[in-house]
Design a protein around this motif. Structure first.
Motif, PDB file in Angstrom:
ATOM      1  N   VAL A  11      32.826  45.847  41.685  1.00 11.91           N
ATOM      2  CA  VAL A  11      33.535  44.768  42.373  1.00 11.91           C
ATOM      3  C   VAL A  11      34.148  43.823  41.347  1.00 11.91           C
ATOM      4  O   VAL A  11      35.298  43.401  41.476  1.00 11.91           O
ATOM      5  N   ARG A  12      33.391  43.513  40.297  1.00  9.67           N
ATOM      6  CA  ARG A  12      33.894  42.589  39.269  1.00  9.67           C
ATOM      7  C   ARG A  12      35.159  43.145  38.608  1.00  9.67           C
ATOM      8  O   ARG A  12      36.092  42.407  38.325  1.00  9.67           O
ATOM      9  N   GLU A  13      35.192  44.460  38.360  1.00 12.18           N
ATOM     10  CA  GLU A  13      36.369  45.070  37.738  1.00 12.18           C
ATOM     11  C   GLU A  13      37.587  45.016  38.660  1.00 12.18           C
ATOM     12  O   GLU A  13      38.714  45.048  38.190  1.00 12.18           O
ATOM     13  N   GLN A  14      37.351  44.951  39.964  1.00 15.50           N
ATOM     14  CA  GLN A  14      38.467  44.935  40.912  1.00 15.50           C
ATOM     15  C   GLN A  14      38.941  43.517  41.223  1.00 15.50           C
ATOM     16  O   GLN A  14      39.970  43.334  41.852  1.00 15.50           O
ATOM     17  N   VAL A  15      38.190  42.500  40.780  1.00 17.29           N
ATOM     18  CA  VAL A  15      38.629  41.113  40.944  1.00 17.29           C
ATOM     19  C   VAL A  15      39.560  40.800  39.775  1.00 17.29           C
ATOM     20  O   VAL A  15      39.137  40.333  38.722  1.00 17.29           O
ATOM     21  N   THR A  16      40.830  41.108  39.981  1.00 15.11           N
ATOM     22  CA  THR A  16      41.842  40.933  38.945  1.00 15.11           C
ATOM     23  C   THR A  16      42.824  39.852  39.380  1.00 15.11           C
ATOM     24  O   THR A  16      42.873  39.473  40.561  1.00 15.11           O
ATOM     25  N   ASN A  19      45.061  41.035  42.218  1.00 18.76           N
ATOM     26  CA  ASN A  19      44.365  41.070  43.509  1.00 18.76           C
ATOM     27  C   ASN A  19      44.124  39.669  44.056  1.00 18.76           C
ATOM     28  O   ASN A  19      44.185  39.450  45.278  1.00 18.76           O
ATOM     29  N   LEU A  20      43.861  38.703  43.178  1.00 16.77           N
ATOM     30  CA  LEU A  20      43.690  37.316  43.622  1.00 16.77           C
ATOM     31  C   LEU A  20      44.997  36.764  44.195  1.00 16.77           C
ATOM     32  O   LEU A  20      44.991  36.035  45.191  1.00 16.77           O
ATOM     33  N   VAL A  23      45.343  38.191  47.659  1.00 11.64           N
ATOM     34  CA  VAL A  23      44.491  37.467  48.607  1.00 11.64           C
ATOM     35  C   VAL A  23      45.132  36.123  48.965  1.00 11.64           C
ATOM     36  O   VAL A  23      45.125  35.702  50.132  1.00 11.64           O
ATOM     37  N   ASP A  58      52.469  40.048  42.034  1.00  7.33           N
ATOM     38  CA  ASP A  58      51.207  40.779  41.892  1.00  7.33           C
ATOM     39  C   ASP A  58      51.430  42.209  41.410  1.00  7.33           C
ATOM     40  O   ASP A  58      50.714  42.698  40.542  1.00  7.33           O
ATOM     41  N   GLN A  67      46.241  46.367  35.286  1.00  9.67           N
ATOM     42  CA  GLN A  67      45.154  45.979  36.187  1.00  9.67           C
ATOM     43  C   GLN A  67      45.342  46.552  37.586  1.00  9.67           C
ATOM     44  O   GLN A  67      45.043  45.901  38.580  1.00  9.67           O
ATOM     45  N   SER A  69      44.244  48.810  40.672  1.00  5.52           N
ATOM     46  CA  SER A  69      42.896  49.115  41.159  1.00  5.52           C
ATOM     47  C   SER A  69      42.988  49.736  42.547  1.00  5.52           C
ATOM     48  O   SER A  69      43.997  49.587  43.242  1.00  5.52           O
TER      49      SER A  69
END
Length: 194
Positions: A11-16, A19-20, A23, A58, A67, A69
């Motif tokens: 999950v941490r690797e996908q919080v880029t 992606n933010l 969101v 993005d 980045q 994912s």
């Protein structure tokens, strides 16, 4: 640049950053809808502009920073569809665009959504975003807000924006055909029993 999509990414690797931003676009879509139905038009247009710009930012950052994912490949089109749905339903509710244009655009998304679910259950990967798909989305992000800005002010510009949005919706359907072809090709290339 080499893609960073790997099976089993945490999950941490996908919080880029990309992606933010995606969101944030979901939040902006909700904010736009609330502003639109309350007729706070100046702020609604500003929010829509930022949301539209974020769609391209993005993707650019994901490629530039390496980045990409699996989460981003699902989240980005979901955010696009949400923003498109909020825009067209809100504009139709305000009588700025015709309901037939809403039906044309939503039908495309329903077809794609059903196809993606059907193929996902059969183990097919999410299709890659195409130039036509991004271009059609960009055109809709230009002409739908233009119809909003011109409504009740410049009838000729409003009519032009509706016609241009209708033409863009044809390209939007064309991108759906491309995505469906990708899915079919991906499925036919999968090993038997996959």
């Amino acid at each position: 640049m080499e893609s960073t999509v790997r099976p089993g990414m945490s999950v941490r690797e996908q919080v880029t950053l990309p992606n933010l931003i995606t969101v944030a676009r979901i939040g902006l879509a909700v904010a736009f809808g609330l502003l639109l139905v309350r007729s706070v038009d100046g702020w609604a247009i500003a929010v829509l502009f930022v949301a539209g710009a974020s769609d391209f930012l993005d993707g650019y950052l994901a490629r530039r920073l390496g980045q990409t994912s699996a989460l981003g490949r699902v989240l980005d089109p979901a955010a696009d569809r949400l923003l498109t749905a909020v825009v067209i339903l809100g504009l139709a509710w305000r009588d700025i665009i015709p309901w037939w244009l809403v039906a044309l655009l939503l039908a495309r998304d329903l077809v794609m959504g059903a196809a993606l679910l059907w193929w996902r259950r059969r183990g097919t990967a999410t299709p890659q975003v195409t130039f036509l798909g991004k271009s059609a989305t960009f055109a809709l992000y230009v002409f739908l807000p233009l119809s909003y800005l011109a409504y009740g002010r410049w009838d000729g510009v409003h009519t032009f924006a509706i016609v241009a949005a209708a033409i863009s919706s044809i390209a939007y359907w064309g991108s759906a055909v491309q995505y469906l072809a990708q899915l079919r090709k991906s499925r036919s290339a999968a090993p038997l029993g996959a």
